[in-house]
Design an enzyme around this catalytic site. Structure first.
Site, PDB file in Angstrom:
ATOM      1  N   SER A   1       0.767  -1.249   0.000  1.00 26.44           N
ATOM      2  CA  SER A   1       0.000   0.000   0.000  1.00 26.44           C
ATOM      3  C   SER A   1       0.800   1.303   0.000  1.00 26.44           C
ATOM      4  O   SER A   1       0.303   2.328  -0.458  1.00 26.44           O
ATOM      5  CB  SER A   1      -0.937  -0.005   1.210  1.00 26.44           C
TER       6      SER A   1
ATOM      7  N   GLY B   1       0.596   5.078  -0.578  1.00 34.07           N
ATOM      8  CA  GLY B   1      -0.838   5.245  -0.321  1.00 34.07           C
ATOM      9  C   GLY B   1      -1.628   5.936  -1.413  1.00 34.07           C
ATOM     10  O   GLY B   1      -2.815   6.218  -1.233  1.00 34.07           O
TER      11      GLY B   1
ATOM     12  N   CYS C   1       4.605  -0.829 -12.272  1.00 34.56           N
ATOM     13  CA  CYS C   1       4.944   0.345 -13.077  1.00 34.56           C
ATOM     14  C   CYS C   1       6.238   0.090 -13.859  1.00 34.56           C
ATOM     15  O   CYS C   1       7.094   0.963 -13.963  1.00 34.56           O
ATOM     16  CB  CYS C   1       5.021   1.605 -12.233  1.00 34.56           C
TER      17      CYS C   1
END
Ligand SMILES: C[S@@+](CC[C@H](N)C(=O)[O-])C[C@H]1O[C@@H](n2cnc3c(N)ncnc32)[C@H](O)[C@@H]1O
Length: 444
Positions: free
Chosen positions: A226, A229, A351
């Site tokens: 996470s 965030g 990514c």
């Protein structure tokens, strides 16, 4: 289990002090028309990483690598999205964005009707009750994207439409992200003690995994990897899940995550949003079948950032680490699939452009889960959004297309091939990504 490990999220436990709304408006207005910070120093790409990318990506992407390479090597051409915070009052920022020629990426639902959306009352009442400040925890250092700080050029709102230009049947969203056709970078918002932040700057391609997750009010959602965030904030802009568990095992990054949540979400959501600290690989066992939706935004090579590794040694270290990532990624994805209920979905994203960390991971893991199948994001996301992002679709290794192709714009033709996911490849004028996403549903 995470409830006992982290009974209250750190951002909830903290009290913070206030500052008047007018002060923030003043700060924003004073930015208008100014040439903001200049780049600290021009960063150079790391030769060994670039060399590695050249070898791998020219093979995997064919002709699409040269333009992608040109964009990655030209940070001033990178584009930035501005995701507004529905829990804060954003009228002043919206005006400023429109005046600068930004427009909405997605068709909008009426955010004012959503639960917990009482923007100004949240930021001005709930947060100003506390005392003290969390500024010592605030990560004020510029993110890596700050390589490309741009002069703040003025474009006139009249020359750019305000509304999203997506097809009418594209699902409406409460997620408000403004983008610009030019590589303008809206200034980062400094910490505002006692007030929620109004916006989050991001690579707009980062929102695609969140869109693919299709979070609905009342869902139980796990954001397995996470920190810092950004996607957790985007999830909370999209819907009001019953539970969002934000998991991050790295203590330093977890602190950053907590800070992000505290900066964007009102305390009234604290019973729904939790922070946990597990190794994501074990969640599938400890929380088997518990969640409706799991996002695996996996630790990955991060091409944009790794290309600018500070020195050869660091670049070399990263390339060695790169070869170990697919194993970890596959373990995380397996764990995520185990953690969703039958009928639930997992979105896997990275990514990087590397097929070893993208389609190959999905393909490997699917072999272990005959009750899971990949869903078609090509028609749902790539075709409608191809005006803004350059997508390629990814066949399996034994796949049908030997050469990846760009999603054609304005084409509604269906794509019947079995796909493992879609990949946003940065291209001139569409300088978003890299971002890979795949959605896997566990059969009900
Ligand atoms: C790409 S980043 C996530 C970015 C985040 N989703 C966002 O949007 O801001 C990947 C994160 O995975 C975390 N990570 C690394 N190993 C992990 C593991 N075994 N389990 C869960 N998370 C892990 C890293 O510390 C890192 O914060």
């Amino acid at each position: 289990m995470w409830r006992t490990m982290c009974p209250k999220p750190p951002w909830f436990l903290t009290s913070i002090s206030g500052r008047s709304g007018s002060e923030s408006v003043l700060r924003q207005s004073s930015m208008k028309g100014k040439v903001r910070k200049t780049c600290k120093s021009k960063k150079l790409p790391c030769p060994s990483v670039l060399n590695h990318f050249d070898q791998q990506y020219s093979e995997e992407l064919g002709d699409l690598w040269a333009p992608a390479r040109a964009v990655l090597l030209d940070p001033p051409s990178w584009q930035y999205g501005v995701m507004l915070n529905r829990f804060s009052s954003v009228a002043d920022i919206t005006q400023l964005l429109l005046a600068q020629g930004f427009s909405l990426l997605l068709p909008q639902t009426d955010v004012s009707k959503l639960p917990y959306n009482n923007a100004s009352s949240v930021s001005n009442s709930t947060h100003q009750k506390g005392k003290g400040t969390l500024s010592h925890l605030y990560f004020s250092k510029c993110p890596p994207e700050d390589l490309s700080l741009q002069p703040f050029i003025t474009y006139h709102a009249s020359s750019q439409p305000h509304q999203s230009e997506l097809p009418l049947n594209f699902p409406q969203s409460s997620l408000q992200c403004y983008i610009h056709l030019h590589p303008l970078r809206f200034p980062s918002q400094p910490h505002r003690p006692g007030q929620l932040k109004q916006y989050y700057l991001l690579n707009a391609a980062s929102l695609l995994p969140v869109l693919a997750l299709q979070v609905r009010d009342g869902d139980k959602v796990l954001d397995l990897c996470s920190a810092p965030g950004g996607k957790a904030v985007a999830i909370m802009q999209s819907a009001t899940p019953d539970l969002l568990c934000c998991n991050e095992p790295d203590p330093h990054r977890r602190e950053w995550l907590a800070k992000t949540l505290e900066s964007f979400l009102p305390a009234s959501l604290s019973s729904r949003v939790m922070v946990s600290a597990q190794d994501g690989r074990s969640v599938g066992q400890s929380e088997s079948g518990f969640y409706d939706k799991v996002l695996v935004d996996a630790p990955c090579s991060n091409d944009r950032s790794w290309l600018y590794s500070s020195d050869r040694h660091r670049g070399q270290q990263r390339l060695e680490h790169r070869s170990r990532l697919p194993l970890l990624q596959a373990q995380l994805l397996r764990s995520a699939i185990s953690a969703v209920r039958p009928g639930g979905v997992v979105v896997y994203s990275t990514c990087t452009l590397s097929s070893l960390e993208n389609s190959a991971v999905v393909e490997t893991v699917l072999n272990d889960f005959p009750d899971a199948e990949v869903e078609n994001l090509w028609e749902e996301i790539a075709l409608p959004l191809s005006k803004y992002f350059a997508f390629i679709s990814l066949p399996g290794h034994a796949g049908i297309d030997p050469q990846p192709f760009l999603c054609p714009q304005n084409v509604s033709a269906s794509c019947s091939h079995h796909r493992l996911g879609i990949l946003v490849v940065p291209q001139p004028g569409k300088a978003w990504g890299p971002m890979f996403l795949s959605r896997i549903r566990k059969k009900g």
